[in-house]
Design a protein around this motif. Structure first.
Motif, PDB file in Angstrom:
ATOM      1  N   SER A  68       0.657   9.703 -14.108  1.00 58.57           N
ATOM      2  CA  SER A  68       0.564   9.154 -15.452  1.00 58.57           C
ATOM      3  C   SER A  68       0.659   7.643 -15.335  1.00 58.57           C
ATOM      4  CB  SER A  68       1.679   9.736 -16.330  1.00 58.57           C
ATOM      5  OG  SER A  68       1.522   9.322 -17.661  1.00 58.57           O
ATOM      6  N   ASN A  69       1.795   7.036 -15.664  1.00 58.93           N
ATOM      7  CA  ASN A  69       1.944   5.599 -15.425  1.00 58.93           C
ATOM      8  C   ASN A  69       1.880   5.312 -13.930  1.00 58.93           C
ATOM      9  OD1 ASN A  69       2.178   4.710 -18.076  1.00 58.93           O
ATOM     10  ND2 ASN A  69       4.349   5.194 -18.150  1.00 58.93           N
ATOM     11  N   LEU A  70       1.312   4.162 -13.571  1.00 57.16           N
ATOM     12  CA  LEU A  70       1.205   3.771 -12.169  1.00 57.16           C
ATOM     13  C   LEU A  70       2.514   3.104 -11.760  1.00 57.16           C
ATOM     14  CD1 LEU A  70      -2.396   2.250 -12.258  1.00 57.16           C
ATOM     15  CD2 LEU A  70      -1.705   4.626 -11.849  1.00 57.16           C
ATOM     16  N   THR A  71       3.110   3.582 -10.671  1.00 61.72           N
ATOM     17  CA  THR A  71       4.428   3.131 -10.246  1.00 61.72           C
ATOM     18  C   THR A  71       4.338   2.516  -8.850  1.00 61.72           C
ATOM     19  OG1 THR A  71       5.444   4.891 -11.555  1.00 61.72           O
ATOM     20  CG2 THR A  71       6.838   3.815  -9.932  1.00 61.72           C
ATOM     21  N   TYR A  72       4.943   1.332  -8.698  1.00 66.52           N
ATOM     22  CA  TYR A  72       4.856   0.587  -7.449  1.00 66.52           C
ATOM     23  C   TYR A  72       6.236   0.135  -6.982  1.00 66.52           C
ATOM     24  CZ  TYR A  72      -0.029   0.182  -8.903  1.00 66.52           C
ATOM     25  OH  TYR A  72      -1.300   0.466  -9.305  1.00 66.52           O
ATOM     26  N   ALA A  73       6.460   0.215  -5.684  1.00 66.56           N
ATOM     27  CA  ALA A  73       7.612  -0.445  -5.074  1.00 66.56           C
ATOM     28  C   ALA A  73       7.222  -1.875  -4.758  1.00 66.56           C
ATOM     29  CB  ALA A  73       8.027   0.284  -3.800  1.00 66.56           C
ATOM     30  N   LEU A  74       8.032  -2.809  -5.220  1.00 65.80           N
ATOM     31  CA  LEU A  74       7.832  -4.228  -4.917  1.00 65.80           C
ATOM     32  C   LEU A  74       8.825  -4.630  -3.838  1.00 65.80           C
ATOM     33  CD1 LEU A  74       7.729  -5.593  -8.595  1.00 65.80           C
ATOM     34  CD2 LEU A  74       5.790  -4.826  -7.196  1.00 65.80           C
ATOM     35  N   THR A  75       8.360  -5.317  -2.809  1.00 65.71           N
ATOM     36  CA  THR A  75       9.225  -5.735  -1.703  1.00 65.71           C
ATOM     37  C   THR A  75       8.962  -7.190  -1.385  1.00 65.71           C
ATOM     38  OG1 THR A  75       9.036  -3.489  -0.784  1.00 65.71           O
ATOM     39  CG2 THR A  75       9.952  -5.189   0.648  1.00 65.71           C
ATOM     40  N   GLY A  87      10.021 -15.364  -0.645  1.00 67.92           N
ATOM     41  CA  GLY A  87       8.663 -15.279  -0.124  1.00 67.92           C
ATOM     42  C   GLY A  87       7.748 -14.477  -1.033  1.00 67.92           C
ATOM     43  N   ALA A  88       6.702 -13.973  -0.428  1.00 64.89           N
ATOM     44  CA  ALA A  88       5.691 -13.241  -1.198  1.00 64.89           C
ATOM     45  C   ALA A  88       6.121 -11.799  -1.440  1.00 64.89           C
ATOM     46  CB  ALA A  88       4.361 -13.271  -0.448  1.00 64.89           C
ATOM     47  N   LEU A  89       5.670 -11.271  -2.571  1.00 60.85           N
ATOM     48  CA  LEU A  89       5.884  -9.854  -2.871  1.00 60.85           C
ATOM     49  C   LEU A  89       4.716  -9.029  -2.357  1.00 60.85           C
ATOM     50  CD1 LEU A  89       7.060  -9.595  -6.607  1.00 60.85           C
ATOM     51  CD2 LEU A  89       8.416  -9.101  -4.565  1.00 60.85           C
ATOM     52  N   THR A  90       5.030  -7.813  -1.952  1.00 69.27           N
ATOM     53  CA  THR A  90       3.978  -6.821  -1.697  1.00 69.27           C
ATOM     54  C   THR A  90       4.251  -5.622  -2.609  1.00 69.27           C
ATOM     55  OG1 THR A  90       5.247  -5.811   0.111  1.00 69.27           O
ATOM     56  CG2 THR A  90       3.638  -7.517   0.704  1.00 69.27           C
ATOM     57  N   ALA A  91       3.203  -4.907  -2.966  1.00 62.71           N
ATOM     58  CA  ALA A  91       3.321  -3.743  -3.844  1.00 62.71           C
ATOM     59  C   ALA A  91       2.709  -2.530  -3.162  1.00 62.71           C
ATOM     60  CB  ALA A  91       2.629  -3.994  -5.178  1.00 62.71           C
ATOM     61  N   THR A  92       3.407  -1.412  -3.251  1.00 62.07           N
ATOM     62  CA  THR A  92       2.934  -0.160  -2.673  1.00 62.07           C
ATOM     63  C   THR A  92       3.059   0.937  -3.722  1.00 62.07           C
ATOM     64  OG1 THR A  92       3.755  -0.843  -0.504  1.00 62.07           O
ATOM     65  CG2 THR A  92       3.198   1.488  -0.771  1.00 62.07           C
ATOM     66  N   ARG A  93       1.993   1.676  -3.938  1.00 61.97           N
ATOM     67  CA  ARG A  93       2.048   2.790  -4.887  1.00 61.97           C
ATOM     68  C   ARG A  93       3.036   3.834  -4.372  1.00 61.97           C
ATOM     69  NH1 ARG A  93      -2.131   5.468  -8.086  1.00 61.97           N
ATOM     70  NH2 ARG A  93      -1.027   7.012  -9.371  1.00 61.97           N
ATOM     71  N   ILE A  94       3.942   4.272  -5.245  1.00 62.91           N
ATOM     72  CA  ILE A  94       4.942   5.263  -4.849  1.00 62.91           C
ATOM     73  C   ILE A  94       4.943   6.415  -5.836  1.00 62.91           C
ATOM     74  CG2 ILE A  94       6.443   3.644  -3.640  1.00 62.91           C
ATOM     75  CD1 ILE A  94       8.244   3.604  -6.154  1.00 62.91           C
ATOM     76  N   GLY A  95       5.531   7.518  -5.391  1.00 65.16           N
ATOM     77  CA  GLY A  95       5.643   8.689  -6.246  1.00 65.16           C
ATOM     78  C   GLY A  95       4.336   9.451  -6.309  1.00 65.16           C
ATOM     79  N   LEU A  96       4.453  10.701  -6.724  1.00 66.75           N
ATOM     80  CA  LEU A  96       3.282  11.547  -6.858  1.00 66.75           C
ATOM     81  C   LEU A  96       2.900  11.741  -8.317  1.00 66.75           C
ATOM     82  CD1 LEU A  96       4.089  14.227  -4.140  1.00 66.75           C
ATOM     83  CD2 LEU A  96       2.738  12.139  -3.934  1.00 66.75           C
ATOM     84  N   GLY A  97       3.592  11.025  -9.224  1.00 67.46           N
ATOM     85  CA  GLY A  97       3.254  11.102 -10.636  1.00 67.46           C
ATOM     86  C   GLY A  97       1.869  10.531 -10.882  1.00 67.46           C
TER      87      GLY A  97
END
Length: 349
Positions: free
Chosen positions: A47-54, A35-45
């Protein structure tokens, strides 16, 4: 062929990824995406932008891309991070498994590193640290020393990283690089940092060895086993290079305030009861590595100096592009000043 999407907004956060294109890319890599992916910003860093993909079946991955806006030269290089993680994968240094590197402008306007999702505990909030018992807290600090010792024993040629960076003296390289970063990202004059820079130039030690160094290993940059607090994965390898291994230990210690030290607004979980002291972490590293630690004070001070410059750079990027700020916003001026003052105190102790 799709065109790169503009950053999407989910609630209050901008998602700087085209998740539909990224889902297709994962499928082409042989990764099963349902199905479709969703992305959520994770971490408190910040610098680079980090996302959990589900995906719709609960499959999870992690994607990292550079921040938005104008970037400093050589910073935020996720392609380099991809190379490092791939090289470390066969070793006993705990890292997330690599899925691949996106370098197709039809998928994203910047390179994207995609890695496996590592389940576990991230101690990035005081509430998480407070939920640990004393034994878990104590082991977490010693685990950082163990990870560094493993990393610093790697043979550069064996892991294919002998050409990752210059083999010239690391202290001078760091002083040159981060002084340049300071000039490019500073938001104000800071005479105390100038004095600290002068002290570092005057106290450069003789370097005796060269190894892979993480460059930013601290309690928030690792995923822990929730029960044993053993490190399951060390994260955020963008500052990894070749250098003096004591620089890595110095950086870890510079993120590790002790209970008697005044609060400056950094993440200060290590001030809670039970956490190992800096001396205990140092002793654990010495026992595991067998290294001479005589020059460690210089590397601790250099670590704090570098953190102050990084925090100033985060402030600059957030001022230039607010979407780059992580939860809680960029570090305040008082934090940067406090880090510099703490470094000066350590230098003259």
């Amino acid at each position: 062929m799709s065109t790169p999407a503009s950053p999407m907004t989910s609630g209050r956060e901008q998602i700087a990824l085209d998740v539909s294109a990224l889902g297709r890319w994962l499928g082409e890599k042989g990764v099963q995406v349902t199905g479709a992916l969703t992305a959520t910003r994770i971490g408190l860093g910040q610098s680079n932008l980090t996302y959990a993909l589900t995906d719709e079946a609960g499959g999870r991955w992690v994607a990292r891309r550079p921040p938005l806006g104008t970037l400093l030269s050589s910073a935020h290089d996720v392609a380099r991070e991809h190379r490092i993680l791939s090289a470390l994968a066969p070793t006993d240094v705990p890292t997330p498994g690599v899925i691949g590197l996106v370098q197709d402008p039809a998928v994203c306007d910047a390179p994207v590193l995609v890695v496996e999702f590592v389940d576990g505990l991230v101690v990035d909030r005081m509430s998480v640290a407070e939920d640990l018992n004393d034994a878990q807290r104590h082991r977490s600090g010693l685990e950082l020393a163990a990870v560094l010792a493993k990393l610093h024993t790697l043979d550069l040629a064996d892991v294919g990283l002998a050409d990752l960076a210059s083999h010239q003296p690391y202290a001078q390289r760091q002083l040159k690089r981060w002084s340049r970063q300071w000039e490019a990202s500073r938001t104000r004059e800071l005479p105390t940092l100038d004095r600290l820079t002068g002290w570092l130039h005057d106290h450069v030690p003789t370097e005796t060895s060269l190894s892979v160094v993480h460059g930013d290993l601290h309690i928030r940059n690792v995923i822990l086993d929730p029960t044993t607090t053993q490190v399951r994965a060390a994260l955020d390898w963008e500052l990894c290079t070749l250098g003096d291994p004591l620089a890595d230990l110095g950086t870890t210690l510079s993120y590790w305030p002790e209970p008697a030290e005044p609060s400056i607004g950094m993440f200060e979980a290590s001030q809670l009861p039970g956490f190992a002291t800096r001396r205990e972490i140092t002793s654990a590293y010495a026992a595991a590595s067998g290294r001479d630690l005589d020059a460690l004070t210089f590397w601790e001070v250099l670590g704090m100096w570098k953190i102050a410059i990084i925090c100033e750079g985060v402030r600059r990027r957030a001022l230039d592009e607010p979407a780059n700020a992580a939860e809680g916003g960029p570090p305040p001026v008082s934090m940067v000043d406090g880090i510099v003052d703490r470094a000066l105190d350590r230098a003259h102790a």
